[in-house]
Design a protein around this motif. Structure first.
Motif, mmCIF file in Angstrom:
data_model
loop_
_atom_site.group_PDB
_atom_site.id
_atom_site.type_symbol
_atom_site.label_atom_id
_atom_site.label_comp_id
_atom_site.label_asym_id
_atom_site.label_seq_id
_atom_site.Cartn_x
_atom_site.Cartn_y
_atom_site.Cartn_z
ATOM 1 N N GLY A 9 -4.919 8.897 -4.858
ATOM 2 C CA GLY A 9 -5.895 8.417 -5.856
ATOM 3 C C GLY A 9 -7.227 8.045 -5.258
ATOM 4 O O GLY A 9 -7.877 8.842 -4.606
ATOM 5 N N GLY A 10 -7.615 6.766 -5.459
ATOM 6 C CA GLY A 10 -8.953 6.309 -5.062
ATOM 7 C C GLY A 10 -9.238 6.430 -3.578
ATOM 8 O O GLY A 10 -10.366 6.700 -3.172
ATOM 9 N N GLY A 11 -8.191 6.262 -2.757
ATOM 10 C CA GLY A 11 -8.387 6.418 -1.319
ATOM 11 C C GLY A 11 -9.196 5.322 -0.670
ATOM 12 O O GLY A 11 -9.823 5.535 0.367
ATOM 13 N N SER A 12 -9.185 4.119 -1.233
ATOM 14 C CA SER A 12 -9.992 3.041 -0.624
ATOM 15 C C SER A 12 -9.486 2.673 0.767
ATOM 16 O O SER A 12 -10.275 2.334 1.653
ATOM 17 C CB SER A 12 -10.028 1.814 -1.539
ATOM 18 N N ASN A 13 -8.164 2.756 0.987
ATOM 19 C CA ASN A 13 -7.638 2.483 2.328
ATOM 20 C C ASN A 13 -8.060 3.577 3.302
ATOM 21 O O ASN A 13 -8.441 3.297 4.440
ATOM 22 C CB ASN A 13 -6.115 2.367 2.289
ATOM 23 N N MET A 14 -8.011 4.826 2.853
ATOM 24 C CA MET A 14 -8.483 5.943 3.686
ATOM 25 C C MET A 14 -9.945 5.724 4.036
ATOM 26 O O MET A 14 -10.353 5.843 5.192
ATOM 27 C CB MET A 14 -8.289 7.253 2.921
ATOM 28 N N ALA A 90 -1.672 6.535 2.609
ATOM 29 C CA ALA A 90 -2.590 5.497 2.115
ATOM 30 C C ALA A 90 -2.721 5.643 0.605
ATOM 31 O O ALA A 90 -3.492 6.461 0.114
ATOM 32 C CB ALA A 90 -3.949 5.638 2.789
ATOM 33 N N GLY A 91 -1.929 4.889 -0.125
ATOM 34 C CA GLY A 91 -1.906 5.061 -1.570
ATOM 35 C C GLY A 91 -1.329 6.416 -1.944
ATOM 36 O O GLY A 91 -1.702 7.035 -2.924
ATOM 37 N N ILE A 111 1.174 1.936 4.253
ATOM 38 C CA ILE A 111 0.803 0.576 3.876
ATOM 39 C C ILE A 111 1.392 0.308 2.504
ATOM 40 O O ILE A 111 1.310 1.145 1.601
ATOM 41 C CB ILE A 111 -0.721 0.352 3.870
ATOM 42 N N PRO A 113 1.908 -2.655 -0.619
ATOM 43 C CA PRO A 113 1.259 -3.868 -1.123
ATOM 44 C C PRO A 113 2.230 -5.005 -1.439
ATOM 45 O O PRO A 113 2.266 -5.542 -2.558
ATOM 46 C CB PRO A 113 0.541 -3.392 -2.385
ATOM 47 N N LEU A 174 -5.717 -5.908 -2.021
ATOM 48 C CA LEU A 174 -6.381 -4.667 -1.601
ATOM 49 C C LEU A 174 -7.516 -4.950 -0.613
ATOM 50 O O LEU A 174 -7.689 -4.227 0.371
ATOM 51 C CB LEU A 174 -6.913 -3.908 -2.819
ATOM 52 N N GLU A 177 -5.985 -5.330 2.605
ATOM 53 C CA GLU A 177 -5.495 -4.040 3.119
ATOM 54 C C GLU A 177 -6.593 -3.313 3.895
ATOM 55 O O GLU A 177 -6.330 -2.678 4.923
ATOM 56 C CB GLU A 177 -5.018 -3.153 1.972
#
Ligand code: GRF
Length: 192
Positions: A9-14, A90-91, A111, A113, A174, A177
């Motif tokens: 999805g959003g890939g904020s961790n990536m 990641a997600g 990862i 949550p 998040l 994270e």
């Protein structure tokens, strides 16, 4: 030393890992780089983020495959083109087959949550609130065949506040994270 990151999805961790690798010069210091970002969702917003950073991307629609095994085999082929030292989930919202996990044993990281071993699986924030937890958080762990159960590499903790909803708690977790995962990956990269 190539890193491949899998998103859904959003890939904020990536994005946090990519940003940290750039800011800390991982390529020069450790010979490590994010070589590709792959997704099981062709419209994953994170693919755009990666492309903007000049990172190779790919998407394999799991719905186009007859079985979980067939999808995992195609995913492994796409991953192996980059000869990764590390594969980071990641997600990534797919359960991986034991054969896939075995193929990347020791270099497959996720990862999750929650503060594992509490709250494996989905809806972790609502479950923590419902259980009356005073603290919640995220866990970076080695991926094994058992879901959300591999050796823990690092964790981050946040308070559960009165009036928290799953959404407010998720946002608090998040943001942690985005510090935790890059920190954990840096430690892994330095040990490669
Ligand atoms: C978030 O719920 C995060 O806690 C978990 O995956 C979901 C999406 O993360 N790790 P991202 O923004 O796609 O990295």
């Amino acid at each position: 030393r190539n890193i491949v990151i899998l998103i859904s999805g959003g890939g904020s961790n990536m994005a946090a890992i990519v940003r940290t690798a750039q800011q800390e010069n991982w390529e020069q210091r450790y010979g490590a780089r994010v070589a590709a970002v792959l997704s099981n969702q062709a419209d994953a917003a994170g693919l755009l983020l990666a492309r903007e950073q000049g990172i190779a991307t790919g998407a394999l629609d799991h719905r186009a495959f007859a079985s979980r095994e067939a999808f995992d085999a195609a995913l492994a082929a796409a991953i192996d083109r980059h000869q990764p030292a590390l594969v980071l989930l990641a997600g990534f919202m797919r359960i991986l087959t034991p054969d896939f996990v075995a193929r990347y044993a020791g270099r497959l990281i996720n990862i999750h949550p929650s503060l594992l071993p509490a709250f494996t699986g989905l809806h972790t924030h609502q479950r923590a609130i419902d259980a009356g937890c005073r603290f919640a958080g995220a866990t970076v762990h080695q991926v094994t065949a058992a879901l959300d159960a591999g050796p823990i590499l690092d964790q981050a903790v946040v308070p559960v506040l009165p009036g928290d909803t799953a959404q407010t708690l998720a946002a608090r977790v998040l943001s942690q994270e985005h510090l935790l995962y890059p920190r954990a990956v840096r430690a892994l990269v330095r040990a490669l």
